[in-house]
Scaffold this active site. Structure first.
Site, short mmCIF file in Angstrom:
data_model
loop_
_atom_site.label_atom_id
_atom_site.label_comp_id
_atom_site.label_asym_id
_atom_site.label_seq_id
_atom_site.Cartn_x
_atom_site.Cartn_y
_atom_site.Cartn_z
N LEU A 122 9.51 5.88 18.73
CA LEU A 122 9.97 5.64 20.10
C LEU A 122 8.88 4.91 20.91
O LEU A 122 9.08 3.82 21.38
CB LEU A 122 10.34 6.97 20.75
CG LEU A 122 11.14 6.90 22.03
CD1 LEU A 122 12.50 6.26 21.79
CD2 LEU A 122 11.31 8.29 22.64
N CYS A 140 -1.55 5.90 10.11
CA CYS A 140 -0.36 5.23 10.60
C CYS A 140 -0.70 3.91 11.24
O CYS A 140 -1.59 3.84 12.09
CB CYS A 140 0.34 6.07 11.65
SG CYS A 140 0.76 7.69 11.10
N CYS A 180 6.26 -7.01 7.44
CA CYS A 180 7.33 -6.49 8.29
C CYS A 180 7.71 -7.57 9.30
O CYS A 180 6.88 -8.37 9.71
CB CYS A 180 6.84 -5.25 9.05
SG CYS A 180 8.12 -4.43 10.04
N CYS A 227 0.73 -2.51 15.76
CA CYS A 227 0.73 -2.13 14.35
C CYS A 227 0.08 -3.20 13.48
O CYS A 227 0.32 -4.40 13.66
CB CYS A 227 2.18 -1.90 13.91
SG CYS A 227 2.35 -1.52 12.16
N GLU A 241 0.83 -1.19 0.00
CA GLU A 241 0.00 0.00 0.00
C GLU A 241 0.87 1.25 0.00
O GLU A 241 1.97 1.26 0.54
CB GLU A 241 -0.91 0.01 1.23
CG GLU A 241 -1.98 -1.06 1.12
CD GLU A 241 -2.91 -1.11 2.32
OE1 GLU A 241 -4.08 -1.41 2.13
OE2 GLU A 241 -2.46 -0.87 3.45
N CYS A 276 3.33 8.49 1.37
CA CYS A 276 3.83 7.54 2.36
C CYS A 276 4.05 6.21 1.63
O CYS A 276 3.10 5.64 1.09
CB CYS A 276 2.78 7.42 3.47
SG CYS A 276 3.18 6.22 4.72
N CYS A 297 5.93 -5.16 16.06
CA CYS A 297 5.42 -4.17 17.01
C CYS A 297 3.97 -4.52 17.34
O CYS A 297 3.17 -4.76 16.44
CB CYS A 297 5.51 -2.76 16.42
SG CYS A 297 7.20 -2.24 16.06
#
Ligand code: SAH
Length: 342
Positions: free
Chosen positions: A215, A333, A111, A118, A91, A104, A115
């Site tokens: 972070l 995000c 991935c 996400c 995407e 973006c 995380c």
């Protein structure tokens, strides 16, 4: 070996042409077609002879991803689902602002970094994107927006860009080259979950760009829960590496902080964050957690968000609350998961 035309720096294209007995100025002509007329179709390159166009087909490929779906949000954000040659999907998102249009882009199919908050992490890693699969997202976005409309590129789509180091660095060189996309370094941001050795390596390439670091907690034990990468690359080491990176770049580092209700926005979190960022020249970008199906987190209330942001204001660094865009189409995000169901 057949190479994609969007994989090549001008000097490499020159070499390809010399290899088939052509003159170097042909490379300039091809670059002009690709980067000023936005076509990769050799048949449309009418300043080249038919013989040369046929020869090119034998040494260069020109495939670009196809747009499968395109969804627009009420806020103007558009999310594109792209299909790659091997039928994997990625995407990209175009985010218009008053004066800016930000693209973006993805760097991997899925991935590996796991995380916990996400959507992309849930896919696991399928594979790295090739250089041309990265540059072609920019190529497509420029075609969609029209000439000179795209102003900024952020590597904040699917994937951990620094886990696909070589291809991402090569793509950025092509994005910045004045005979190619000609993007200024300060308009390209690479965002990382904190892959320490690769941040150090990036600093040594001398490549100019903006670095953003996700972070999400300045407390080691909490960050380990949210971002398992922190077990391998702890906060203390990350900071040392970033201070070193900062010495080698003209741009301030941006820290990104996703606010999660009852998890990382309490008093202790604020204190740790102020301490962590207090002595680095940086920017802080806070963003509220966007909902992802099946994940056990919640978005904080407006009051909680305000309180957290206000407590950050004593930092000398610029603190911005980034309004997430495109949440109604799962383009915000952390919501990118290349769902091919629409
Ligand atoms: N792997 C890189 C690039 C992806 S950027 C990195 O981690 O930086 C994606 C950004 O969105 C990261 O800053 C991440 O912390 C944030 N993010 C992930 N899931 C989110 C969610 N559900 N809501 C808000 N932000 C999220």
């Amino acid at each position: 070996m057949i190479r994609n035309v969007l994989d090549l720096l001008p000097e490499e294209l020159n070499q390809c042409l010399l290899d088939i007995g052509e003159k170097e100025y042909r490379a300039k002509q091809i670059l002009n077609w690709v980067y000023n007329n936005y076509t990769t179709d050799f048949n449309e390159m009418t300043s080249l002879s038919e013989t040369l166009r046929n020869k090119l087909q034998n040494i260069l490929s020109n495939s670009i991803p196809t747009i499968i779906t395109k969804k627009s949000s009420n806020d103007g954000t558009t999310k594109y689902l792209l299909s790659l040659q091997d039928e994997n999907n990625i995407e990209m998102v175009i985010i218009p602002n008053e004066k800016k249009n930000t693209l973006c882009i993805s760097s991997q199919v899925g991935c590996a970094r796991k995380c916990k908050f996400c959507a992309t992490a849930k896919l696991g890693l399928e594979r790295n994107l090739k250089t041309h699969e990265i540059t072609s997202q920019v190529f497509l976005a420029i075609k969609e927006l029209g000439d000179d409309k795209l102003t900024n590129i952020v590597f904040m789509g699917m994937g951990e860009p620094l886990d696909n180091f070589e291809n991402v660095v090569k793509a950025i060189r092509i994005l910045q080259h004045d005979l190619c996309f000609n993007f200024s370094p300060r308009r390209i941001t690479v965002s990382t979950s904190g892959v320490i050795p690769q941040i150090a390596k990036l600093a040594d390439t001398g490549l100019k760009l903006k670095l953003a670091v996700s972070l999400n907690s300045a407390i080691q034990s909490k960050r380990e829960i949210l971002m398992p990468i922190s077990k391998t690359f702890p906060l203390s080491e990350l900071k040392k590496t970033l201070i070193d990176f900062r010495k080698k770049t003209p741009y301030r580092i941006t820290f990104e902080y996703v606010m999660i209700k009852d998890f990382n926005i309490g008093r202790k979190d604020v204190k740790a964050l102020l301490k962590y960022l207090g002595d680095i020249s940086c920017k802080l970008n806070v963003i509220k957690w966007n909902k992802v199906d099946d994940l056990p987190y919640e978005t904080p209330s407006t009051r909680e968000i305000d309180r957290f942001i206000n407590s950050m204001n004593i930092l000398s660094s610029a603190v911005t609350f980034r309004k997430s865009r495109g949440a109604d189409i799962d383009a915000a995000c952390g919501q990118l998961a290349a769902k091919n169901v629409h």
